[in-house]
Design an enzyme around this catalytic site. Structure first.
Site: not given
Ligand SMILES: NC(=O)c1ccc[n+]([C@@H]2O[C@H](COP(=O)([O-])OP(=O)(O)OC[C@H]3O[C@@H](n4cnc5c(N)ncnc54)[C@H](OP(=O)(O)O)[C@@H]3O)[C@@H](O)[C@H]2O)c1
Length: 237
Positions: A6-7, A53, A147-148, A151
């Site tokens: 979604s985002r 999820v 969180y780490a 992952k």
């Molecule tokens: N942002 C960073 O700095 C960063 C760095 C390294 C890795 N990552 C990883 O990249 C991935 C995406 O992160 P992002 O930064 O894009 O995060 P984000 O913008 O917060 O998006 C997270 C997505 O996951 C969904 N989500 C969260 N909890 C959920 C649940 N219980 N069931 C179903 N959907 C769920 C959210 O939608 P809803 O809230 O509507 O459920 C949203 O679509 C993650 O695995 C994160 O750990 C992020």
């Protein structure tokens, strides 16, 4: 199939995979207006639903509808995750539980359900699983120890699953982005963002669009001999 489309990174991946010609299915708890618009613009090629999820029955039901609509799943990306930032000493039980439930248990159940469907379908096409990790699994970061840990768990999961599913022709990899400018990292103090940007070779935080090329590789023919890998995409952090 992408969890959490979604985002942020998930939405960028949905956009990219649609543009490369894939049919795409995604879900999140609350959806988003941009995802609704994308679904309207790609009627019949993007299936988006709302559920958690951690709900294996909901995932199973969704996979059934995907099979009806698209026939089979070739690639699954476990992207949905949550992060609660804070030093361990003040981290609450419910914050620990939620990170473990979504980032580890949820991701594993999601992948299991996708793999069950992949294994039941006739082999032939390139098939893969990609889990979204983070550079903090290897590098560490103050305030992100739990969180780490989630992952790092996913990276171990991916390495073993790669060995398990290799003989069945399914590749399994992890991608480890550096810090991205999304909702997930929005609670990081400005000072910490500036520090991360300074110590990154490219001098900035990542955008979701910086990561999609690596997922494109891992879920495409070019990545056809890559499995059991953790691919870091962090701007040289
Ligand atoms: N942002 C960073 O700095 C960063 C760095 C390294 C890795 N990552 C990883 O990249 C991935 C995406 O992160 P992002 O930064 O894009 O995060 P984000 O913008 O917060 O998006 C997270 C997505 O996951 C969904 N989500 C969260 N909890 C959920 C649940 N219980 N069931 C179903 N959907 C769920 C959210 O939608 P809803 O809230 O509507 O459920 C949203 O679509 C993650 O695995 C994160 O750990 C992020």
């Amino acid at each position: 199939m992408i969890s959490g489309g979604s985002r942020g990174l998930g939405f960028a991946l949905v956009q990219h995979l649609l543009a490369r010609g894939d049919n795409v299915a995604t879900f999140s708890r609350s959806g988003s207006a941009v995802l609704d618009s994308l679904a309207a613009a790609h009627a019949g090629r993007l299936l988006a639903e709302k559920f958690d999820v951690t709900d294996s029955r909901a995932i199973g039901g969704f996979l059934g509808r995907i099979a009806d609509r698209f026939g089979r799943i070739d690639h699954c990306v476990a992207n949905a995750a949550v992060a609660h930032e804070g030093v361990l000493a003040t981290t609450r039980d419910d914050e620990i539980d939620s990170m473990l439930a979504v980032n580890v248990r949820g991701a594993i159940i999601f992948v299991r359900e996708c793999v069950r469907q992949m294994l039941a379908a006739p082999a032939g096409s390139d098939r893969s699983v990609t889990v979204v990790s983070s550079v903090v699994a290897e590098n560490g970061s103050p305030g992100l120890s739990v969180y780490a840990a989630t992952k790092a768990a996913l990276e171990g999961f991916a390495r073993s699953l790669a060995r398990e599913l290799g003989p069945r022709g399914i590749r399994v990899n992890a991608i480890a982005p550096g810090f991205l400018e999304t909702d997930l990292s929005s609670t990081l103090p400005a000072e910490q963002r500036a520090r991360i940007a300074r110590r990154t070779a490219l001098g900035r935080l990542g955008q979701p669009e910086d990561i999609v090329g690596a997922v494109d590789f891992l879920t495409g023919k070019a990545g056809g001999f890559s499995t059991g890998q953790v691919l870091k995409v962090d701007g040289g952090g």
